[in-house]
Motif scaffolding. Structure first.
Motif, PDB file in Angstrom:
ATOM      1  N   VAL A  70       3.064   4.127  10.517  1.00  0.00           N
ATOM      2  CA  VAL A  70       3.429   5.066   9.169  1.00  0.00           C
ATOM      3  C   VAL A  70       2.031   6.226   9.144  1.00  0.00           C
ATOM      4  O   VAL A  70       2.488   7.231   8.676  1.00  0.00           O
ATOM      5  N   TRP A  71       1.123   5.883   9.313  1.00  0.00           N
ATOM      6  CA  TRP A  71      -0.190   6.696   9.233  1.00  0.00           C
ATOM      7  C   TRP A  71      -0.187   7.730  10.248  1.00  0.00           C
ATOM      8  O   TRP A  71      -0.282   9.105  10.040  1.00  0.00           O
ATOM      9  N   PHE A 112       0.745  10.600   0.575  1.00  0.00           N
ATOM     10  CA  PHE A 112       0.462  11.605   1.578  1.00  0.00           C
ATOM     11  C   PHE A 112       1.615  12.118   2.226  1.00  0.00           C
ATOM     12  O   PHE A 112       1.472  13.327   2.440  1.00  0.00           O
ATOM     13  N   LEU A 113       2.672  11.513   2.609  1.00  0.00           N
ATOM     14  CA  LEU A 113       3.905  11.943   3.225  1.00  0.00           C
ATOM     15  C   LEU A 113       4.456  12.962   2.268  1.00  0.00           C
ATOM     16  O   LEU A 113       4.864  14.034   2.757  1.00  0.00           O
ATOM     17  N   SER A 148      -0.420   4.552  -0.286  1.00  0.00           N
ATOM     18  CA  SER A 148      -0.868   5.616   0.199  1.00  0.00           C
ATOM     19  C   SER A 148      -0.360   6.471   1.128  1.00  0.00           C
ATOM     20  O   SER A 148      -0.241   7.592   1.003  1.00  0.00           O
ATOM     21  N   ALA A 149       0.132   5.775   2.188  1.00  0.00           N
ATOM     22  CA  ALA A 149       0.754   6.772   3.400  1.00  0.00           C
ATOM     23  C   ALA A 149       2.042   7.328   2.696  1.00  0.00           C
ATOM     24  O   ALA A 149       2.263   8.694   3.083  1.00  0.00           O
ATOM     25  N   ASP A 197       0.881  -1.063  -0.026  1.00  0.00           N
ATOM     26  CA  ASP A 197       0.144  -0.045   0.076  1.00  0.00           C
ATOM     27  C   ASP A 197       0.786   1.235   0.035  1.00  0.00           C
ATOM     28  O   ASP A 197       1.902   1.504   0.784  1.00  0.00           O
ATOM     29  N   VAL A 244       2.313  10.294   9.048  1.00  0.00           N
ATOM     30  CA  VAL A 244       1.813  11.103   7.940  1.00  0.00           C
ATOM     31  C   VAL A 244       0.712  12.066   8.500  1.00  0.00           C
ATOM     32  O   VAL A 244       1.022  13.282   8.058  1.00  0.00           O
TER      33      VAL A 244
END
Lengths: 269, 265
Positions: free
Chosen positions: B31-32, A183-184, A179-180, A177, B35
């Motif tokens: 990770v999130w 977005f980072l 997506s992280a 994945d 972010v």
């Protein structure tokens, strides 16, 4: 090679039709994209209260920067190309594209171009309308844009953003994945790219450092060039840096693609 | 009262299920957190850069502005943890016809959609936002009383309700528009207003975002309660407007739901 390139206009046309099928989606995006300009107007009007300038900016020149930024974003920012590429790799639909006699980078490039054109068509009316309405209350300086130097910077920004997106998306060969990661990088682009505020409001040392990073050439450089707030020597330096970073990401994307294909397996019909 | 407890029980069951699913991907959780934290740092960096050029914005000093931005972050993160993940799935449910499965269940569909998902990562960032609020208050030499803290908590809930109302109304557009993923962009764009100090807004902008869409109250009223104490007028106005917004959004969802036609055969 040459016969395969003749397929690019067809890819572009198919991409355009696919994008325009969701014109309401684009229209909404364009409408909502004018919102940050409105917020900037309210916020910066309060900041400028009783002050003529903040850093090198007057209120009018700063708001013009934010307005031009909207145009830069609609011309050069990929929409969901990153997630599309990631899905193609993860779900194995890449198979059908691999069979075609067309370099993948060029194929995605044509789709990116069609996406930008579709967005511009859908965004043109809402953007023009919001600019017109806002110019009644905000002192925008849109009459003196430096198009001669701004358009090459804008096209360079599109190339840079596309190549960076391609690199990020191709990590899907290794990551489940992405997506992280995306977005980072978005957050870095927003801060170090001059999306939240023009980079020349930063303290001088940080501003110089930001100019070494690729993000500055995605938003700040084309927007500031269009606004005419960059000297000729700074523009030459900027164009060189922008082209250098774009070339770097294109080469990196090529390497990632080669390495990724060696790892890629897909089963099923 | 019984239906309320029934729904609460259902929510807790859904939360437990969603938490188990989330914890299966622990690396993703960390990770999130990073972010979301990077976006918060971005907002704080913006405040810092602006206050290098001015001492006060619309009467708000730098630490006061940090209380405002961190309060907004706190509300945003709690909303992102509990309610937002379920709501943003609605366009996909409608497009694929999977909403059928929700409608067949013996519970209000709006409730089931809103509470079906959980993200744990934002809760860690909500804690970080609280820490930032505490540090900013220390810099201002303010020690809030217990009633102020309780009232702050209540107003955070009102802020969540406002976020909920707006996003519910936006995702309900999916009953009219096939691909409504852009509504999420709309939500983030519109909620930039919540970070503005209320005093910075004037004219129609202030009237619209106070009475029609009370975004100028979402973070401002809780932050002002911590900074300046209890102010009955603005608090009542906020509670009234957020309840009205939630009722209208719910009605809009129901009208949209009537248009739903399953996509399956």
């Amino acid at each position: 090679m040459i016969p395969s390139l003749t397929a690019l206009p067809t890819v572009f046309s198919i991409g355009l039709q696919r994008q325009l099928a969701y014109r309401w989606n684009y229209l909404l995006r364009a409408l909502f994209s004018a919102m940050p300009l409105l917020v900037s107007w309210v916020f910066w009007s309060a900041v400028f209260h009783g002050k003529e300038t903040v850093g090198p900016y007057t209120l009018a020149s700063l708001l013009t920067y934010y307005a031009v930024l909207l145009v830069v974003e609609s011309v050069s920012s990929p929409a969901d190309d990153d997630f599309q590429i990631s899905r193609e790799i993860r779900e194995g639909t890449l198979n059908s594209i691999l069979l075609r006699p067309l370099p993948y980078g060029l194929y995605r490039g044509a789709l990116f171009l069609s996406g930008r054109c579709a967005y511009l068509v859908a965004a043109l009316i809402p953007l023009a309308l919001s600019f017109f309405l806002l110019s009644r209350v905000i002192p925008l300086q849109l009459g003196s844009l430096d198009l001669a130097r701004g358009i090459p910077a804008l096209l360079g920004s599109a190339l840079l953003q596309f190549s960076l997106t391609l690199c990020l998306s191709l990590t899907s060969f290794w990551l489940l994945d992405i997506s992280a990661l995306i977005f980072l990088v978005y957050s870095l682009e927003f801060l170090a790219g001059g999306h939240v505020f023009p980079l020349d409001l930063l303290p001088p040392t940080l501003f110089q450092f930001a100019q070494l990073l690729p993000f500055a050439y995605e938003y700040w450089f084309p927007a500031a060039t269009l606004c005419g707030s960059i000297s000729h020597s700074a523009w030459l330096f900027g164009i060189t840096m922008q082209s250098g970073w774009a070339l770097f990401f294109i080469l990196l994307a090529h390497s990632l693609w080669q390495a990724g294909l060696r790892k890629y397996t897909a089963a099923g019909g | 009262m019984r239906p309320f407890f029934h729904l609460l029980r259902l929510w807790l069951i859904q939360l437990r299920y969603a938490a188990t699913r989330e914890l299966a991907f622990r690396a993703n959780f960390f990770v999130w957190v990073i972010v979301e934290l990077s976006w918060f740092v971005l907002q704080l960096a913006f405040v810092d850069v602006v206050y290098q050029h001015v001492d006060s914005i619309a009467g708000w000093s730098r630490p006061q502005m940090i209380v405002l931005v961190a309060t907004n972050q706190l509300i945003q993160q709690i909303f992102t943890a509990f309610l937002m993940p379920g709501l943003v799935k609605l366009p996909e449910l409608v497009r694929d016809g999977k909403l059928d499965f929700v409608l067949l269940k013996p519970a209000p569909p709006q409730f089931l959609i809103s509470t079906s998902q959980l993200e744990i990562g934002p809760l860690a960032n909500a804690l970080i936002a609280i820490v930032v609020v505490v540090f900013a208050l220390q810099e201002l030499h303010i020690t809030p009383s217990l009633p102020s803290i309780l009232l702050y908590g209540l107003l955070i809930v009102a802020g969540l309700l406002t976020h909920y109302a707006l996003l519910l109304a936006l995702v309900s557009l999916t009953f009219w528009i096939v691909q409504a993923e852009s509504v999420l962009l709309g939500y983030y764009s519109i909620f930039q207003v919540a970070r503005l100090p209320r005093e910075a807004a004037t004219g129609w902008f202030r009237i619209f975002f106070t009475f029609a869409l009370p975004l100028l109250l979402v973070a401002n009223i809780p932050a002002a309660t911590l900074l300046h104490g209890f102010q009955i007028g603005p608090i009542l106005l906020f509670l009234l407007t957020c309840l009205t917004a939630a009722i209208f959004a719910s009605l809009f969802f129901r009208i949209g739901l009537r248009r739903y036609q399953s996509a399956s055969s």
